[in-house]
Motif scaffolding. Structure first.
Motif, PDB file in Angstrom:
ATOM      1  N   TYR A 194     -13.647 -22.766  32.373  1.00 16.27           N
ATOM      2  CA  TYR A 194     -13.703 -21.317  32.179  1.00 16.27           C
ATOM      3  C   TYR A 194     -13.293 -20.929  30.749  1.00 16.27           C
ATOM      4  CZ  TYR A 194     -14.094 -21.740  37.128  1.00 16.27           C
ATOM      5  OH  TYR A 194     -14.511 -22.114  38.365  1.00 16.27           O
ATOM      6  N   ASP A 195     -14.318 -20.697  29.986  1.00 10.19           N
ATOM      7  CA  ASP A 195     -14.119 -20.373  28.584  1.00 10.19           C
ATOM      8  C   ASP A 195     -13.476 -19.001  28.390  1.00 10.19           C
ATOM      9  OD1 ASP A 195     -14.505 -21.040  25.936  1.00 10.19           O
ATOM     10  OD2 ASP A 195     -16.240 -19.675  25.815  1.00 10.19           O
ATOM     11  N   ASN A 196     -13.609 -18.139  29.405  1.00  8.41           N
ATOM     12  CA  ASN A 196     -13.107 -16.762  29.285  1.00  8.41           C
ATOM     13  C   ASN A 196     -11.665 -16.606  29.786  1.00  8.41           C
ATOM     14  OD1 ASN A 196     -14.016 -17.262  31.910  1.00  8.41           O
ATOM     15  ND2 ASN A 196     -14.533 -15.135  32.331  1.00  8.41           N
ATOM     16  N   VAL A 197     -10.973 -17.733  29.970  1.00  2.00           N
ATOM     17  CA  VAL A 197      -9.613 -17.660  30.515  1.00  2.00           C
ATOM     18  C   VAL A 197      -8.628 -18.364  29.580  1.00  2.00           C
ATOM     19  CG1 VAL A 197      -8.135 -18.199  32.490  1.00  2.00           C
ATOM     20  CG2 VAL A 197     -10.568 -17.717  32.856  1.00  2.00           C
ATOM     21  N   CYS A 198      -7.526 -17.687  29.316  1.00  8.11           N
ATOM     22  CA  CYS A 198      -6.463 -18.285  28.503  1.00  8.11           C
ATOM     23  C   CYS A 198      -5.190 -18.294  29.349  1.00  8.11           C
ATOM     24  CB  CYS A 198      -6.276 -17.434  27.246  1.00  8.11           C
ATOM     25  SG  CYS A 198      -5.319 -18.245  26.003  1.00  8.11           S
ATOM     26  N   LEU A 199      -4.626 -19.459  29.552  1.00 10.29           N
ATOM     27  CA  LEU A 199      -3.479 -19.612  30.454  1.00 10.29           C
ATOM     28  C   LEU A 199      -2.186 -19.801  29.675  1.00 10.29           C
ATOM     29  CD1 LEU A 199      -2.269 -20.274  33.378  1.00 10.29           C
ATOM     30  CD2 LEU A 199      -2.688 -22.677  32.781  1.00 10.29           C
ATOM     31  N   GLU A 200      -1.193 -18.988  29.996  1.00 13.35           N
ATOM     32  CA  GLU A 200       0.141 -19.178  29.412  1.00 13.35           C
ATOM     33  C   GLU A 200       1.030 -19.900  30.418  1.00 13.35           C
ATOM     34  OE1 GLU A 200       2.128 -15.613  27.991  1.00 13.35           O
ATOM     35  OE2 GLU A 200       4.045 -16.657  27.885  1.00 13.35           O
ATOM     36  N   LEU A 201       1.682 -20.960  29.961  1.00 15.48           N
ATOM     37  CA  LEU A 201       2.638 -21.694  30.798  1.00 15.48           C
ATOM     38  C   LEU A 201       4.027 -21.420  30.243  1.00 15.48           C
ATOM     39  CD1 LEU A 201       0.784 -25.144  31.003  1.00 15.48           C
ATOM     40  CD2 LEU A 201       0.960 -23.418  32.823  1.00 15.48           C
ATOM     41  N   LYS A 202       4.772 -20.576  30.940  1.00 17.65           N
ATOM     42  CA  LYS A 202       6.061 -20.113  30.385  1.00 17.65           C
ATOM     43  C   LYS A 202       7.228 -20.802  31.076  1.00 17.65           C
ATOM     44  CE  LYS A 202       7.286 -15.735  30.948  1.00 17.65           C
ATOM     45  NZ  LYS A 202       7.367 -14.298  30.713  1.00 17.65           N
ATOM     46  N   SER A 203       8.151 -21.319  30.280  1.00 19.47           N
ATOM     47  CA  SER A 203       9.206 -22.119  30.877  1.00 19.47           C
ATOM     48  C   SER A 203      10.498 -22.094  30.069  1.00 19.47           C
ATOM     49  CB  SER A 203       8.717 -23.566  31.000  1.00 19.47           C
ATOM     50  OG  SER A 203       9.641 -24.327  31.743  1.00 19.47           O
ATOM     51  N   LYS A 204      11.533 -22.643  30.682  1.00 22.95           N
ATOM     52  CA  LYS A 204      12.773 -22.908  29.938  1.00 22.95           C
ATOM     53  C   LYS A 204      13.105 -24.390  30.017  1.00 22.95           C
ATOM     54  CE  LYS A 204      15.295 -18.552  30.126  1.00 22.95           C
ATOM     55  NZ  LYS A 204      14.982 -17.814  31.364  1.00 22.95           N
ATOM     56  N   ILE A 205      12.172 -25.168  30.499  1.00 20.70           N
ATOM     57  CA  ILE A 205      12.406 -26.612  30.486  1.00 20.70           C
ATOM     58  C   ILE A 205      11.299 -27.264  29.655  1.00 20.70           C
ATOM     59  CG2 ILE A 205      13.475 -26.584  32.781  1.00 20.70           C
ATOM     60  CD1 ILE A 205      10.724 -28.468  33.181  1.00 20.70           C
ATOM     61  N   VAL A 206      11.388 -28.564  29.538  1.00 21.88           N
ATOM     62  CA  VAL A 206      10.357 -29.277  28.786  1.00 21.88           C
ATOM     63  C   VAL A 206       9.668 -30.265  29.722  1.00 21.88           C
ATOM     64  CG1 VAL A 206       9.913 -30.907  26.920  1.00 21.88           C
ATOM     65  CG2 VAL A 206      11.532 -29.032  26.592  1.00 21.88           C
ATOM     66  N   ASP A 207       8.393 -30.043  29.930  1.00 19.93           N
ATOM     67  CA  ASP A 207       7.562 -30.984  30.677  1.00 19.93           C
ATOM     68  C   ASP A 207       6.157 -30.817  30.107  1.00 19.93           C
ATOM     69  OD1 ASP A 207       5.836 -32.242  32.488  1.00 19.93           O
ATOM     70  OD2 ASP A 207       7.226 -31.935  34.160  1.00 19.93           O
ATOM     71  N   LEU A 208       5.721 -31.812  29.380  1.00 17.30           N
ATOM     72  CA  LEU A 208       4.403 -31.702  28.729  1.00 17.30           C
ATOM     73  C   LEU A 208       3.364 -32.580  29.429  1.00 17.30           C
ATOM     74  CD1 LEU A 208       5.514 -31.687  24.955  1.00 17.30           C
ATOM     75  CD2 LEU A 208       5.201 -29.758  26.505  1.00 17.30           C
ATOM     76  N   SER A 209       3.641 -32.922  30.671  1.00 16.20           N
ATOM     77  CA  SER A 209       2.741 -33.836  31.378  1.00 16.20           C
ATOM     78  C   SER A 209       1.358 -33.215  31.628  1.00 16.20           C
ATOM     79  CB  SER A 209       3.362 -34.269  32.711  1.00 16.20           C
ATOM     80  OG  SER A 209       3.702 -33.140  33.478  1.00 16.20           O
ATOM     81  N   TRP A 210       1.256 -31.881  31.566  1.00 17.44           N
ATOM     82  CA  TRP A 210      -0.029 -31.195  31.756  1.00 17.44           C
ATOM     83  C   TRP A 210      -0.957 -31.374  30.554  1.00 17.44           C
ATOM     84  CZ3 TRP A 210      -0.594 -28.051  27.649  1.00 17.44           C
ATOM     85  CH2 TRP A 210       0.577 -27.705  26.978  1.00 17.44           C
ATOM     86  N   MET A 211      -0.363 -31.756  29.429  1.00 21.77           N
ATOM     87  CA  MET A 211      -1.104 -31.667  28.165  1.00 21.77           C
ATOM     88  C   MET A 211      -2.365 -32.533  28.136  1.00 21.77           C
ATOM     89  SD  MET A 211       0.262 -32.190  24.312  1.00 21.77           S
ATOM     90  CE  MET A 211       1.583 -31.046  24.229  1.00 21.77           C
ATOM     91  N   LYS A 212      -2.242 -33.739  28.660  1.00 19.64           N
ATOM     92  CA  LYS A 212      -3.418 -34.613  28.573  1.00 19.64           C
ATOM     93  C   LYS A 212      -4.560 -34.164  29.483  1.00 19.64           C
ATOM     94  CE  LYS A 212      -0.721 -38.226  30.944  1.00 19.64           C
ATOM     95  NZ  LYS A 212       0.534 -37.487  30.864  1.00 19.64           N
ATOM     96  N   ARG A 213      -4.283 -33.253  30.405  1.00 21.11           N
ATOM     97  CA  ARG A 213      -5.342 -32.736  31.284  1.00 21.11           C
ATOM     98  C   ARG A 213      -6.032 -31.499  30.716  1.00 21.11           C
ATOM     99  NH1 ARG A 213      -5.564 -34.770  36.535  1.00 21.11           N
ATOM    100  NH2 ARG A 213      -4.413 -36.712  36.533  1.00 21.11           N
ATOM    101  N   ALA A 214      -5.471 -30.931  29.645  1.00 22.12           N
ATOM    102  CA  ALA A 214      -6.036 -29.687  29.109  1.00 22.12           C
ATOM    103  C   ALA A 214      -7.370 -29.979  28.434  1.00 22.12           C
ATOM    104  CB  ALA A 214      -5.061 -29.062  28.127  1.00 22.12           C
TER     105      ALA A 214
END
Ligand code: SF4
Length: 362
Positions: free
Chosen positions: A160-180
């Motif tokens: 979905y090119d028309n969607v921008c997702l914000e992931l808001k947190s106070k911890i650190v977990d970047l495991s989602w990054m390789k799936r983006a």
């Protein structure tokens, strides 16, 4: 980094309809030793559980919602992707404590229903851009190491090119990054605060250094990040505390790597004050000069808010931020007094933040 208090989850409750869902299976594989309780068909889950209990729920409500803003103040038009409720972290000022009556950590495990609803909205409105996030009723990443929800979501949103997702947190977990799929449609975001506030009022969170280091890592991987000072707390020596954090921000990220930066003063329903009083007797920032705003929430007197906003905004502007700055739930008068313009001068706050999120204007 896994927040230490995640280890304190000691029980899983699951609805029968989602017991074999991919999400439930993943949770089981990640927490194999825990006790599982199945909710009976049509049964209710007790409201007495605390945040050591994780409830995998078959959610029947709407997944895509408007942020519960109010018509009395300027709202940013953010859309919530509702993936669960409550948070395993423990900040004294957390507005969710007054918003939800129970503390159980809830995650909507019927992801297929979520995807169906999102697809209908995003495909059904191809000409519309959506700025969405999961960090309104929960911390976007606090349970990521157990559920992998954000990883699934960024993977789904590749289409979905028309969607921008914000992931808001106070911890650190970047495991989602390789799936983006593409780095320009995901906005990793961190809530920051003055040094002293982090130390005394936030528990189970990553340190400021860790959050900013994570922001730098994301920027290094081509993502723009969002930062938030919300809630800004008024306490003795707040100038020193916020100045120190602001200085640090620019040691880690460059202004052009920041999509937007919100400023929000501490506010909440009157129940929140009573909750803080009872549970955090040392948190004396609640005894400041508050009024009840037009939305029924207590908030700091306007001159005090404006004073804090000016101090913080001036320093952020000196660091190179300008178009990125916005206020969460403030009036035109406050915008004008602090920044010298109102959202209308930006073409409307919703449009402006869409442009910032989609990287259309520098
Ligand atoms: S991280 Fe956010 S949602 Fe979680 S306890 Fe703190 S303020 Fe509440």
């Amino acid at each position: 980094m896994m927040p230490e208090n995640l280890c304190k989850i000691n029980k899983i409750i699951v609805d029968p309809g989602v017991k074999d869902s991919p999400l439930a299976k993943r949770v089981k594989s990640r927490l194999p030793e825990l006790e599982w309780e199945m909710v009976e068909e049509g049964g209710q889950v007790s409201m007495d559980h605390d945040r050591t209990v994780l409830y995998l729920k078959e959610y029947k409500g709407r997944f895509l919602r408007f942020c519960p803003g109010t018509k009395h103040y300027r709202c940013c038009g953010y859309r919530i992707i509702h993936i669960g409720e409550n948070c395993p972290l423990n900040c004294s000022y957390c507005i969710l404590k007054a918003y939800f009556k129970d503390r159980t950590l809830k995650v909507w495990a019927n992801q297929e229903d979520l995807y169906r609803e999102l697809e209908a909205n995003f495909l059904g409105n191809p000409g519309r851009r959506f700025r969405v996030g999961t960090g309104e009723f929960a911390d976007s990443l606090a349970l990521e190491s157990i559920t992998g929800y954000s990883r699934d979501l960024v993977s789904f949103l590749k289409e979905y090119d028309n969607v921008c997702l914000e992931l808001k947190s106070k911890i650190v977990d970047l495991s989602w990054m390789k799936r983006a799929g593409r780095s320009d449609r995901i906005l990793p975001a961190w809530s920051l605060n003055a040094f002293d506030v982090v130390k005394t009022e936030e528990r189970g969170v990553a340190s400021l250094e860790e959050r900013l280091m994570a922001a730098r890592t994301c920027a290094g991987n081509g993502f723009r990040v969002c930062l938030h000072f919300d809630p800004i707390i008024c306490y003795p020596e707040w100038e020193k505390g916020y100045a120190k954090t602001i200085e640090m921000i620019f040691d880690y990220v460059r202004p052009e790597e920041i999509a937007y930066f919100s400023l929000g003063s501490f506010r909440g329903m009157p129940e929140l004050k009573a909750f803080i009083e009872k549970n955090w007797p040392d948190s004396d920032y609640i005894y400041n000069e508050f009024i009840t705003g037009l939305d029924g929430k207590m908030r700091l007197l306007r001159p005090l808010r404006v004073n804090q906003f000016r101090f913080i905004a001036d320093r952020l502007k000196r660091g190179g931020l300008e178009r990125q700055l916005y206020f969460c739930m403030e009036s035109d008068e406050v915008w004008q007094a602090v920044l010298g313009y109102t959202p209308r001068d930006l073409g409307g706050l919703q449009n402006h933040l869409l442009e910032q999120a989609f990287g259309e204007k520098a």
